[in-house]
Write a protein that holds these residues in place. Structure first.
Motif, PDB file in Angstrom:
ATOM      1  N   GLY A  57       0.822  -1.212   0.000  1.00  0.00           N
ATOM      2  CA  GLY A  57       0.000   0.000   0.000  1.00  0.00           C
ATOM      3  C   GLY A  57       0.852   1.256   0.000  1.00  0.00           C
ATOM      4  O   GLY A  57       0.588   2.206  -0.754  1.00  0.00           O
ATOM      5  N   LEU A  58       1.895   1.269   0.821  1.00  0.00           N
ATOM      6  CA  LEU A  58       2.809   2.414   0.856  1.00  0.00           C
ATOM      7  C   LEU A  58       3.561   2.558  -0.467  1.00  0.00           C
ATOM      8  O   LEU A  58       3.713   3.658  -1.004  1.00  0.00           O
ATOM      9  N   ASN A  59       4.041   1.435  -0.998  1.00  0.00           N
ATOM     10  CA  ASN A  59       4.823   1.468  -2.233  1.00  0.00           C
ATOM     11  C   ASN A  59       4.006   1.957  -3.426  1.00  0.00           C
ATOM     12  O   ASN A  59       4.550   2.547  -4.361  1.00  0.00           O
ATOM     13  N   HIS A  60       2.711   1.694  -3.386  1.00  0.00           N
ATOM     14  CA  HIS A  60       1.840   2.110  -4.495  1.00  0.00           C
ATOM     15  C   HIS A  60       1.909   3.622  -4.702  1.00  0.00           C
ATOM     16  O   HIS A  60       1.935   4.108  -5.841  1.00  0.00           O
ATOM     17  N   TYR A  61       1.977   4.386  -3.616  1.00  0.00           N
ATOM     18  CA  TYR A  61       1.971   5.844  -3.716  1.00  0.00           C
ATOM     19  C   TYR A  61       3.224   6.389  -4.391  1.00  0.00           C
ATOM     20  O   TYR A  61       3.178   7.418  -5.076  1.00  0.00           O
ATOM     21  N   ILE A  62       4.340   5.720  -4.207  1.00  0.00           N
ATOM     22  CA  ILE A  62       5.598   6.227  -4.785  1.00  0.00           C
ATOM     23  C   ILE A  62       6.005   5.463  -6.049  1.00  0.00           C
ATOM     24  O   ILE A  62       7.084   5.682  -6.593  1.00  0.00           O
ATOM     25  N   GLY A  63       5.139   4.566  -6.503  1.00  0.00           N
ATOM     26  CA  GLY A  63       5.361   3.918  -7.796  1.00  0.00           C
ATOM     27  C   GLY A  63       6.172   2.644  -7.765  1.00  0.00           C
ATOM     28  O   GLY A  63       6.573   2.148  -8.821  1.00  0.00           O
ATOM     29  N   MET A  64       6.407   2.093  -6.590  1.00  0.00           N
ATOM     30  CA  MET A  64       7.140   0.829  -6.518  1.00  0.00           C
ATOM     31  C   MET A  64       6.204  -0.331  -6.823  1.00  0.00           C
ATOM     32  O   MET A  64       5.001  -0.266  -6.560  1.00  0.00           O
ATOM     33  N   HIS A  65       6.753  -1.388  -7.375  1.00  0.00           N
ATOM     34  CA  HIS A  65       5.952  -2.564  -7.707  1.00  0.00           C
ATOM     35  C   HIS A  65       5.482  -3.263  -6.430  1.00  0.00           C
ATOM     36  O   HIS A  65       6.097  -3.129  -5.368  1.00  0.00           O
ATOM     37  N   THR A  66       4.425  -4.042  -6.555  1.00  0.00           N
ATOM     38  CA  THR A  66       4.014  -4.877  -5.428  1.00  0.00           C
ATOM     39  C   THR A  66       5.075  -5.957  -5.208  1.00  0.00           C
ATOM     40  O   THR A  66       5.797  -6.336  -6.137  1.00  0.00           O
ATOM     41  N   LEU A  67       5.172  -6.418  -3.983  1.00  0.00           N
ATOM     42  CA  LEU A  67       6.145  -7.462  -3.671  1.00  0.00           C
ATOM     43  C   LEU A  67       5.802  -8.725  -4.456  1.00  0.00           C
ATOM     44  O   LEU A  67       4.628  -9.108  -4.530  1.00  0.00           O
ATOM     45  N   PRO A  68       6.810  -9.381  -5.048  1.00  0.00           N
ATOM     46  CA  PRO A  68       6.528 -10.532  -5.906  1.00  0.00           C
ATOM     47  C   PRO A  68       6.066 -11.758  -5.126  1.00  0.00           C
ATOM     48  O   PRO A  68       6.519 -12.008  -4.009  1.00  0.00           O
ATOM     49  N   LYS A  69       5.152 -12.498  -5.727  1.00  0.00           N
ATOM     50  CA  LYS A  69       4.747 -13.785  -5.174  1.00  0.00           C
ATOM     51  C   LYS A  69       5.797 -14.830  -5.560  1.00  0.00           C
ATOM     52  O   LYS A  69       6.602 -14.605  -6.470  1.00  0.00           O
ATOM     53  N   ALA A  70       5.784 -15.955  -4.875  1.00  0.00           N
ATOM     54  CA  ALA A  70       6.812 -16.982  -5.071  1.00  0.00           C
ATOM     55  C   ALA A  70       6.907 -17.422  -6.529  1.00  0.00           C
ATOM     56  O   ALA A  70       8.018 -17.598  -7.060  1.00  0.00           O
ATOM     57  N   GLU A  71       5.761 -17.553  -7.200  1.00  0.00           N
ATOM     58  CA  GLU A  71       5.768 -18.033  -8.584  1.00  0.00           C
ATOM     59  C   GLU A  71       6.248 -16.984  -9.582  1.00  0.00           C
ATOM     60  O   GLU A  71       6.479 -17.289 -10.746  1.00  0.00           O
ATOM     61  N   GLU A  72       6.409 -15.750  -9.122  1.00  0.00           N
ATOM     62  CA  GLU A  72       6.829 -14.666 -10.021  1.00  0.00           C
ATOM     63  C   GLU A  72       8.340 -14.485 -10.074  1.00  0.00           C
ATOM     64  O   GLU A  72       8.836 -13.676 -10.858  1.00  0.00           O
ATOM     65  N   MET A  73       9.074 -15.209  -9.262  1.00  0.00           N
ATOM     66  CA  MET A  73      10.540 -15.127  -9.271  1.00  0.00           C
ATOM     67  C   MET A  73      11.135 -16.532  -9.355  1.00  0.00           C
ATOM     68  O   MET A  73      10.831 -17.379  -8.501  1.00  0.00           O
ATOM     69  N   TRP A  74      11.975 -16.748 -10.369  1.00  0.00           N
ATOM     70  CA  TRP A  74      12.559 -18.081 -10.551  1.00  0.00           C
ATOM     71  C   TRP A  74      13.415 -18.495  -9.363  1.00  0.00           C
ATOM     72  O   TRP A  74      13.559 -19.682  -9.069  1.00  0.00           O
ATOM     73  N   GLU A  75      13.959 -17.502  -8.658  1.00  0.00           N
ATOM     74  CA  GLU A  75      14.833 -17.822  -7.532  1.00  0.00           C
ATOM     75  C   GLU A  75      14.124 -18.649  -6.465  1.00  0.00           C
ATOM     76  O   GLU A  75      14.724 -19.534  -5.842  1.00  0.00           O
ATOM     77  N   PHE A  76      12.846 -18.351  -6.245  1.00  0.00           N
ATOM     78  CA  PHE A  76      12.121 -19.033  -5.175  1.00  0.00           C
ATOM     79  C   PHE A  76      11.816 -20.487  -5.517  1.00  0.00           C
ATOM     80  O   PHE A  76      11.455 -21.270  -4.639  1.00  0.00           O
ATOM     81  N   GLY A  77      11.937 -20.847  -6.776  1.00  0.00           N
ATOM     82  CA  GLY A  77      11.808 -22.252  -7.159  1.00  0.00           C
ATOM     83  C   GLY A  77      13.145 -22.953  -7.228  1.00  0.00           C
ATOM     84  O   GLY A  77      13.246 -24.154  -6.971  1.00  0.00           O
ATOM     85  N   THR A  78      14.196 -22.176  -7.541  1.00  0.00           N
ATOM     86  CA  THR A  78      15.530 -22.749  -7.737  1.00  0.00           C
ATOM     87  C   THR A  78      16.307 -22.903  -6.432  1.00  0.00           C
ATOM     88  O   THR A  78      16.957 -23.921  -6.203  1.00  0.00           O
ATOM     89  N   PHE A  79      16.267 -21.884  -5.573  1.00  0.00           N
ATOM     90  CA  PHE A  79      17.077 -21.902  -4.354  1.00  0.00           C
ATOM     91  C   PHE A  79      16.816 -23.118  -3.467  1.00  0.00           C
ATOM     92  O   PHE A  79      17.767 -23.728  -2.958  1.00  0.00           O
ATOM     93  N   PRO A  80      15.546 -23.513  -3.236  1.00  0.00           N
ATOM     94  CA  PRO A  80      15.328 -24.703  -2.399  1.00  0.00           C
ATOM     95  C   PRO A  80      15.965 -25.959  -2.994  1.00  0.00           C
ATOM     96  O   PRO A  80      16.492 -26.803  -2.247  1.00  0.00           O
ATOM     97  N   MET A  81      15.951 -26.082  -4.325  1.00  0.00           N
ATOM     98  CA  MET A  81      16.572 -27.247  -4.965  1.00  0.00           C
ATOM     99  C   MET A  81      18.093 -27.206  -4.810  1.00  0.00           C
ATOM    100  O   MET A  81      18.727 -28.234  -4.521  1.00  0.00           O
ATOM    101  N   VAL A  82      18.673 -26.022  -4.989  1.00  0.00           N
ATOM    102  CA  VAL A  82      20.130 -25.872  -4.864  1.00  0.00           C
ATOM    103  C   VAL A  82      20.582 -26.222  -3.443  1.00  0.00           C
ATOM    104  O   VAL A  82      21.573 -26.949  -3.253  1.00  0.00           O
TER     105      VAL A  82
END
Length: 204
Positions: A59-84
């Motif tokens: 909500g705060l970030n919306h006012y200054i134009g920052m993106h919403t925080l990414p969900k797990a499926e939106e970043m490849w790292e969150f799928g790769t790091f647990p496997m690594v």
């Protein structure tokens, strides 16, 4: 070499804590928030320290134009790091068992430590790149468009490590429980390598 092997088995197992505890923590404090807003970075996603923290941060970030925080499926790292991490734990324990049985020497212990260190540095670099994009790639149609004294657009990159003042917010970024468990585990493997080297030296 048996004691070194046991330590080498135990060390990588500490990394399993990353599946339970957060790796990193970012806290945002301001006068209008008696209870600071917090973000825990896990190897498989982002979670608020309290129930509505992510919603409030977005909500705060919306006012200054920052993106919403990414969900797990939106970043490849969150799928790769647990496997690594799982692969590195498995390799580390296997090396420890082979060391205990006298099939490999301390150089394998050191090799695992160096590989894990390189992966950790690459992970931190990737995390910092995400912070840069998150804090500088702003929506040009944001409700609030703030500028620096020189007229350039203000950016809001959280620190990778430490504290920074952003507007009226104090932002602090520090390693969390998972990172400290990983550090302890890696130090155990380094001690195992030293003990293995000393054992080999004494046999010569």
């Amino acid at each position: 070499m048996k004691k070194a092997g046991i330590l080498m088995i135990l060390g990588p197992l500490f990394l399993l804590g990353l599946y339970v505890f957060p790796l990193w923590n970012i806290m945002l404090g301001a006068p209008q928030y008696p209870d600071p807003l917090g973000l825990n970075i896990h190897i498989n996603g982002l979670r608020g320290v309290s129930e509505f923290d992510i919603q409030n941060i977005d909500g705060l970030n919306h006012y200054i134009g920052m993106h919403t925080l990414p969900k797990a499926e939106e970043m490849w790292e969150f799928g790769t790091f647990p496997m690594v991490i799982g692969i590195m734990v498995g390799i580390g324990v296997l090396i420890g068992v082979l060391g205990y049985l006298g099939k490999v020497n301390y150089k394998w212990f050191l090799g695992w430590f160096l590989l894990m260190s390189i992966l950790g540095i690459l992970g931190m670099y990737d995390f910092n790149e995400w912070l840069v994009d998150y804090g500088t790639n702003l929506d040009p149609n944001a409700i609030m468009k703030l500028t620096n004294p020189d007229g350039s657009p203000m950016t809001y990159k959280p620190p990778l490590l430490g504290h920074v003042k952003m507007l009226n917010f104090d932002v602090t970024s520090l390693p969390s429980t998972g990172a400290w468990l990983m550090f302890m585990g890696m130090m155990l493997t380094l001690v195992a390598a030293f003990m293995g080297w000393k054992s080999t030296k004494n046999q010569n």
